[in-house]
Design a protein around this motif. Structure first.
Motif, PDB file in Angstrom:
ATOM      1  N   GLN A 258       6.380   8.158   1.913  1.00 18.23           N
ATOM      2  CA  GLN A 258       6.262   6.888   1.796  1.00 18.23           C
ATOM      3  C   GLN A 258       4.699   6.413   1.743  1.00 18.23           C
ATOM      4  OE1 GLN A 258       9.266   6.123   5.254  1.00 18.23           O
ATOM      5  NE2 GLN A 258       9.732   4.435   3.858  1.00 18.23           N
ATOM      6  N   PHE A 259       3.938   7.109   2.308  1.00 14.72           N
ATOM      7  CA  PHE A 259       2.438   7.021   2.375  1.00 14.72           C
ATOM      8  C   PHE A 259       1.728   8.165   2.244  1.00 14.72           C
ATOM      9  CE2 PHE A 259      -1.323   4.993   3.645  1.00 14.72           C
ATOM     10  CZ  PHE A 259      -1.356   3.789   3.573  1.00 14.72           C
ATOM     11  N   SER A 260       0.654   8.196   1.504  1.00 13.13           N
ATOM     12  CA  SER A 260      -0.469   9.158   1.466  1.00 13.13           C
ATOM     13  C   SER A 260      -1.620   9.205   2.078  1.00 13.13           C
ATOM     14  CB  SER A 260      -0.350   9.579   0.211  1.00 13.13           C
ATOM     15  OG  SER A 260       0.925  10.428  -0.622  1.00 13.13           O
ATOM     16  N   ILE A 261      -2.241  10.001   2.554  1.00 12.70           N
ATOM     17  CA  ILE A 261      -3.303   9.676   3.156  1.00 12.70           C
ATOM     18  C   ILE A 261      -4.468  11.031   3.187  1.00 12.70           C
ATOM     19  CG2 ILE A 261      -2.795  10.610   5.523  1.00 12.70           C
ATOM     20  CD1 ILE A 261      -4.351   8.629   6.683  1.00 12.70           C
ATOM     21  N   VAL A 262      -5.800  10.860   2.837  1.00 11.78           N
ATOM     22  CA  VAL A 262      -6.547  11.698   2.546  1.00 11.78           C
ATOM     23  C   VAL A 262      -7.987  11.684   3.428  1.00 11.78           C
ATOM     24  CG1 VAL A 262      -8.255  12.921   0.914  1.00 11.78           C
ATOM     25  CG2 VAL A 262      -6.185  11.826  -0.001  1.00 11.78           C
ATOM     26  N   GLY A 263      -8.185  12.524   4.318  1.00 14.25           N
ATOM     27  CA  GLY A 263      -9.315  12.607   5.040  1.00 14.25           C
ATOM     28  C   GLY A 263     -10.763  12.936   4.538  1.00 14.25           C
ATOM     29  N   PHE A 264     -11.762  13.138   5.406  1.00 11.81           N
ATOM     30  CA  PHE A 264     -12.883  13.687   5.114  1.00 11.81           C
ATOM     31  C   PHE A 264     -13.622  14.431   6.230  1.00 11.81           C
ATOM     32  CE2 PHE A 264     -16.864  13.863   3.177  1.00 11.81           C
ATOM     33  CZ  PHE A 264     -17.117  13.111   2.057  1.00 11.81           C
ATOM     34  N   ASP A 265     -14.095  15.645   5.968  1.00 14.53           N
ATOM     35  CA  ASP A 265     -14.944  16.710   6.615  1.00 14.53           C
ATOM     36  C   ASP A 265     -14.368  17.969   6.725  1.00 14.53           C
ATOM     37  OD1 ASP A 265     -16.891  14.625   7.148  1.00 14.53           O
ATOM     38  OD2 ASP A 265     -15.835  13.951   9.149  1.00 14.53           O
ATOM     39  N   ASP A 266     -12.877  17.949   6.751  1.00 11.62           N
ATOM     40  CA  ASP A 266     -11.982  19.197   6.812  1.00 11.62           C
ATOM     41  C   ASP A 266     -12.644  19.665   8.342  1.00 11.62           C
ATOM     42  OD1 ASP A 266     -10.260  21.082   6.457  1.00 11.62           O
ATOM     43  OD2 ASP A 266     -11.657  22.504   5.295  1.00 11.62           O
ATOM     44  N   MET A 267     -12.536  19.064   9.331  1.00 11.06           N
ATOM     45  CA  MET A 267     -12.523  19.403  10.496  1.00 11.06           C
ATOM     46  C   MET A 267     -11.277  20.262  10.918  1.00 11.06           C
ATOM     47  SD  MET A 267     -15.332  18.777  11.905  1.00 11.06           S
ATOM     48  CE  MET A 267     -15.900  19.318  10.350  1.00 11.06           C
ATOM     49  N   PRO A 268     -11.461  21.101  12.132  1.00 11.22           N
ATOM     50  CA  PRO A 268     -10.157  21.848  12.403  1.00 11.22           C
ATOM     51  C   PRO A 268      -8.966  21.108  12.794  1.00 11.22           C
ATOM     52  CG  PRO A 268     -12.193  22.715  13.677  1.00 11.22           C
ATOM     53  CD  PRO A 268     -12.487  21.549  12.895  1.00 11.22           C
TER      54      PRO A 268
ATOM     55  N   LEU B 176       0.941  -1.136   0.003  1.00 14.20           N
ATOM     56  CA  LEU B 176      -0.073  -0.073  -0.073  1.00 14.20           C
ATOM     57  C   LEU B 176       0.987   1.331   0.055  1.00 14.20           C
ATOM     58  CD1 LEU B 176      -2.817  -0.948   2.553  1.00 14.20           C
ATOM     59  CD2 LEU B 176      -2.898  -0.994   0.094  1.00 14.20           C
ATOM     60  N   THR B 177       0.405   2.156  -0.543  1.00 11.16           N
ATOM     61  CA  THR B 177       1.072   3.646  -0.658  1.00 11.16           C
ATOM     62  C   THR B 177       0.289   4.695  -0.431  1.00 11.16           C
ATOM     63  OG1 THR B 177       0.808   3.980  -3.267  1.00 11.16           O
ATOM     64  CG2 THR B 177       2.919   2.869  -2.499  1.00 11.16           C
ATOM     65  N   ALA B 178      -1.405   4.383  -0.182  1.00 10.88           N
ATOM     66  CA  ALA B 178      -2.054   5.390   0.247  1.00 10.88           C
ATOM     67  C   ALA B 178      -3.240   5.025   0.516  1.00 10.88           C
ATOM     68  CB  ALA B 178      -2.519   6.175  -1.326  1.00 10.88           C
ATOM     69  N   VAL B 179      -4.161   5.764   1.284  1.00 10.17           N
ATOM     70  CA  VAL B 179      -5.411   5.551   2.104  1.00 10.17           C
ATOM     71  C   VAL B 179      -6.490   6.571   2.045  1.00 10.17           C
ATOM     72  CG1 VAL B 179      -4.844   5.924   4.201  1.00 10.17           C
ATOM     73  CG2 VAL B 179      -6.314   4.253   3.808  1.00 10.17           C
ATOM     74  N   VAL B 180      -7.635   6.273   1.738  1.00 11.43           N
ATOM     75  CA  VAL B 180      -8.793   7.442   2.002  1.00 11.43           C
ATOM     76  C   VAL B 180      -9.447   6.968   3.092  1.00 11.43           C
ATOM     77  CG1 VAL B 180     -11.001   8.067   0.847  1.00 11.43           C
ATOM     78  CG2 VAL B 180      -8.965   7.522  -0.530  1.00 11.43           C
ATOM     79  N   ALA B 181      -9.709   7.846   4.039  1.00  7.02           N
ATOM     80  CA  ALA B 181     -10.352   7.401   5.369  1.00  7.02           C
ATOM     81  C   ALA B 181     -11.852   8.256   5.295  1.00  7.02           C
ATOM     82  CB  ALA B 181      -9.353   8.235   6.391  1.00  7.02           C
ATOM     83  N   TYR B 182     -12.667   7.586   6.239  1.00  3.85           N
ATOM     84  CA  TYR B 182     -13.897   7.903   6.205  1.00  3.85           C
ATOM     85  C   TYR B 182     -14.178   9.369   7.034  1.00  3.85           C
ATOM     86  CZ  TYR B 182     -18.681   8.081   8.355  1.00  3.85           C
ATOM     87  OH  TYR B 182     -19.872   8.458   8.778  1.00  3.85           O
ATOM     88  N   ASN B 183     -13.157   9.673   7.724  1.00  2.15           N
ATOM     89  CA  ASN B 183     -13.123  11.179   8.260  1.00  2.15           C
ATOM     90  C   ASN B 183     -11.803  11.543   8.797  1.00  2.15           C
ATOM     91  OD1 ASN B 183     -12.934   9.948  10.925  1.00  2.15           O
ATOM     92  ND2 ASN B 183     -15.183  10.083  11.533  1.00  2.15           N
ATOM     93  N   ASP B 184     -11.605  12.792   9.070  1.00  3.56           N
ATOM     94  CA  ASP B 184     -10.461  13.124   9.552  1.00  3.56           C
ATOM     95  C   ASP B 184      -9.983  12.483  10.932  1.00  3.56           C
ATOM     96  OD1 ASP B 184     -10.459  14.785   7.413  1.00  3.56           O
ATOM     97  OD2 ASP B 184     -11.048  16.591   8.327  1.00  3.56           O
TER      98      ASP B 184
END
Length: 360
Positions: free
Chosen positions: A291-301, A263-271
């Protein structure tokens, strides 16, 4: 046989029941209005003993209620009798920053219109959500903004039928789309996954919530649709679910690292889950984003204060709650302009937790 008003209604009801194959349904105020050949507003006036209703109309409505065995919702009746300057808000958990922003946005609208708010908490349990709504109605809230994930569509539909100032947020109830405020969750995770693909990532995982709610279903679908659109294989062990909090993100990331070596990346359900995942990557000396990319969801503080700052999908809950509050007010006050009905769109917020592997 002389046809009286009651006989006519009884015959009409019998035909109606036969047409419905005598399926047991809970009668609504709309059914009473249809049977009595009057408007829903007229039925409401009869229920609340308005002197403006003629005796003939009152008789027809009362007989229709008897035939249908319709029982006026006590909470809705109280709401109609005593309108107040209070907006009720039902959320899942006020300790969650997402819901704190929702409440603050509703409160801002309430303040603009010289109203106050009362808050009920559902905790993802149907009984708690029901109790919260009923309590707010007993408190004579003239408007409700309800975030419900545990109650069924049927039960929410019954509330919407009987509470004219109620608006549902973050969910769509069939037949009441004009009183629901929602986000295109699929598009959000689709954007996140597609960005990672365009940045050269070949092995992308998904961390989801273990709560059986529509948000999770839609976000997972967006992730899968992006993979399929770019002819990427769907790897079962690259999809894990856990509680939608820090601990759940940590556990989910540990599972992903245990199941997968490439794995090199993950999409997460929320921040929040993304933050938990980043902590596990750091503990395992896996550099984000090198080495590893990650994206969240919601854009919380929290997304702006993580190291690195989190790339995420903005969930405009502040705008949505503002809209929902104004919509609820407009439903009970004709002097307030009803907002245009829209589904809100997610947007990508680029920060520093994603590496473009296509760069030379």
């Amino acid at each position: 046989m002389k046809v009286t008003a009651f006989n006519f209604i009884q015959i009409y009801y019998d035909n109606y029941h036969e047409k419905m194959n005598e399926s047991p349904v809970m009668p609504t105020i709309r059914d009473v209005a249809e049977l009595a050949c009057v408007s829903v507003a007229t039925v409401s006036r009869v229920i609340n003993h308005s002197p403006s209703v003629s005796e003939k109309t009152r008789y027809s409505v009362q007989r229709a209620m008897e035939v249908l065995n319709y029982q006026p919702n006590a909470n809705a009746q109280a709401l109609a009798v005593q309108n107040t300057d209070t907006i009720g808000v039902v959320v899942t958990d006020v300790t969650d920053p997402f819901f704190a922003i929702l409440v603050k946005s509703v409160d801002k609208v309430a303040e603009e219109h010289q109203k106050t708010i009362l808050i009920g908490i559902g905790y993802h349990h149907a009984e708690k959500e029901r109790e919260a709504i009923d309590t707010l109605l007993r408190k004579r809230c003239s408007c409700l903004v309800v975030h419900s994930k545990a109650l069924s569509d049927e039960e929410l539909r019954h509330y919407l039928e009987n509470v004219p100032g109620m608006v549902v947020i973050n969910r769509v109830i069939a037949g009441y789309e004009n009183r629901c405020v929602s986000l295109d969750n699929r598009q959000g995770t689709y954007l996140a996954t597609e960005m990672l693909i365009r940045y050269g990532h070949k092995h992308i995982a998904y961390i989801g919530s273990n709560h059986g709610i529509l948000d999770e279903t839609e976000r997972k679908e967006g992730y899968l649709e992006a993979l399929e659109a770019h002819n990427f294989p769907i790897v079962e062990q690259a999809i894990v679910h856990n509680s939608p909090d820090f601990e759940g993100g940590e556990k989910a990331m540990i599972d992903l690292l245990s199941y997968n070596s490439n794995l090199t990346a993950v999409v997460a359900y929320n921040d929040t889950m993304a933050a938990g995942a980043i902590s596990v990557l750091n503990e395992n000396n896996i550099k984000v984003p090198k080495q590893f990319s990650i994206v969240g969801f919601d854009d919380m503080p929290i997304a702006r204060y993580l190291i690195p700052k989190l790339t995420t999908i903005r969930y405009p809950i502040d705008l949505m709650a503002n809209y929902a509050a104004k919509l609820a007010l407009s439903l009970v006050d004709s002097s307030i302009i009803t907002p245009t009905v829209v589904q809100f769109n997610p947007t990508l917020v680029r920060r520093f937790s994603v590496e473009n592997t296509m760069k030379p």
